[in-house]
Design a protein around this motif. Sequence first.
Motif, PDB file in Angstrom:
ATOM      1  N   SER A  22       0.847  -1.182   0.000  1.00 54.09           N
ATOM      2  CA  SER A  22       0.000   0.000   0.000  1.00 54.09           C
ATOM      3  C   SER A  22       0.887   1.238   0.000  1.00 54.09           C
ATOM      4  CB  SER A  22      -0.909  -0.007   1.232  1.00 54.09           C
ATOM      5  OG  SER A  22      -1.786   1.074   1.196  1.00 54.09           O
ATOM      6  N   VAL A  23       0.679   2.093  -0.980  1.00 50.52           N
ATOM      7  CA  VAL A  23       1.391   3.356  -1.091  1.00 50.52           C
ATOM      8  C   VAL A  23       0.335   4.460  -1.143  1.00 50.52           C
ATOM      9  CG1 VAL A  23       2.983   4.742  -2.474  1.00 50.52           C
ATOM     10  CG2 VAL A  23       3.288   2.247  -2.344  1.00 50.52           C
ATOM     11  N   ASP A  24       0.364   5.351  -0.175  1.00 56.06           N
ATOM     12  CA  ASP A  24      -0.659   6.399  -0.085  1.00 56.06           C
ATOM     13  C   ASP A  24      -2.065   5.801  -0.088  1.00 56.06           C
ATOM     14  OD1 ASP A  24       1.328   8.393  -0.049  1.00 56.06           O
ATOM     15  OD2 ASP A  24       1.346   8.492  -2.241  1.00 56.06           O
ATOM     16  N   ASN A  25      -2.230   4.694   0.641  1.00 62.09           N
ATOM     17  CA  ASN A  25      -3.504   3.981   0.773  1.00 62.09           C
ATOM     18  C   ASN A  25      -4.013   3.393  -0.538  1.00 62.09           C
ATOM     19  OD1 ASN A  25      -3.768   4.354   3.598  1.00 62.09           O
ATOM     20  ND2 ASN A  25      -4.509   6.430   3.247  1.00 62.09           N
ATOM     21  N   ILE A  26      -3.116   3.187  -1.493  1.00 65.54           N
ATOM     22  CA  ILE A  26      -3.479   2.559  -2.759  1.00 65.54           C
ATOM     23  C   ILE A  26      -2.704   1.256  -2.874  1.00 65.54           C
ATOM     24  CG2 ILE A  26      -3.383   2.761  -5.274  1.00 65.54           C
ATOM     25  CD1 ILE A  26      -3.682   5.804  -4.894  1.00 65.54           C
ATOM     26  N   LYS A  27      -3.433   0.148  -3.016  1.00 64.90           N
ATOM     27  CA  LYS A  27      -2.779  -1.151  -3.141  1.00 64.90           C
ATOM     28  C   LYS A  27      -2.143  -1.301  -4.511  1.00 64.90           C
ATOM     29  CE  LYS A  27      -5.613  -3.631   0.174  1.00 64.90           C
ATOM     30  NZ  LYS A  27      -6.566  -4.723   0.377  1.00 64.90           N
ATOM     31  N   ARG A  28      -0.925  -1.878  -4.507  1.00 62.45           N
ATOM     32  CA  ARG A  28      -0.171  -2.121  -5.732  1.00 62.45           C
ATOM     33  C   ARG A  28       0.418  -3.516  -5.678  1.00 62.45           C
ATOM     34  NH1 ARG A  28       3.433   3.312  -6.664  1.00 62.45           N
ATOM     35  NH2 ARG A  28       1.803   4.803  -6.192  1.00 62.45           N
ATOM     36  N   LEU A  29       0.592  -4.115  -6.850  1.00 61.70           N
ATOM     37  CA  LEU A  29       1.359  -5.354  -6.968  1.00 61.70           C
ATOM     38  C   LEU A  29       2.802  -4.954  -7.236  1.00 61.70           C
ATOM     39  CD1 LEU A  29      -0.916  -7.512  -9.291  1.00 61.70           C
ATOM     40  CD2 LEU A  29      -0.362  -7.977  -6.906  1.00 61.70           C
ATOM     41  N   VAL A  30       3.735  -5.487  -6.452  1.00 63.22           N
ATOM     42  CA  VAL A  30       5.137  -5.090  -6.567  1.00 63.22           C
ATOM     43  C   VAL A  30       6.025  -6.329  -6.581  1.00 63.22           C
ATOM     44  CG1 VAL A  30       7.015  -3.769  -5.498  1.00 63.22           C
ATOM     45  CG2 VAL A  30       4.651  -2.956  -5.305  1.00 63.22           C
TER      46      VAL A  30
END
Length: 113
Positions: free
Chosen positions: A38-46
Amino acid sequence: MEILSNQTCEACRVDAPLATAEETASWMTQLTDWQIQSVDNIKRLVKVYKFNNFVDALAFTNQVGELAESLAHHPAILTEWGQVTVSWWTHKIGGLHKNDFICAAKTDSLYPS
């Protein structure tokens, strides 16, 4: 279950639904070493891909860029000596959509084994 890497992305609308917890759990079973962050409350696949040098890392970055352009879906890519970090999420909806999982699977298929 359909294989993610064989699927195509669909045009995403601003009101498209985020991936559900059930969908996410199912799709994650097809992805190796991807993490949800979660980056800035946005989920991402990393995922971080390892390479022996910068030239190989840059070549992979260019392949991911070509893939992204062909799918009209664009990740964040950080290229460094010996590694490339790829992050997929859907900007329009502020989180994860099926397209992100498809793109992650297709990114894995570019990585030399």
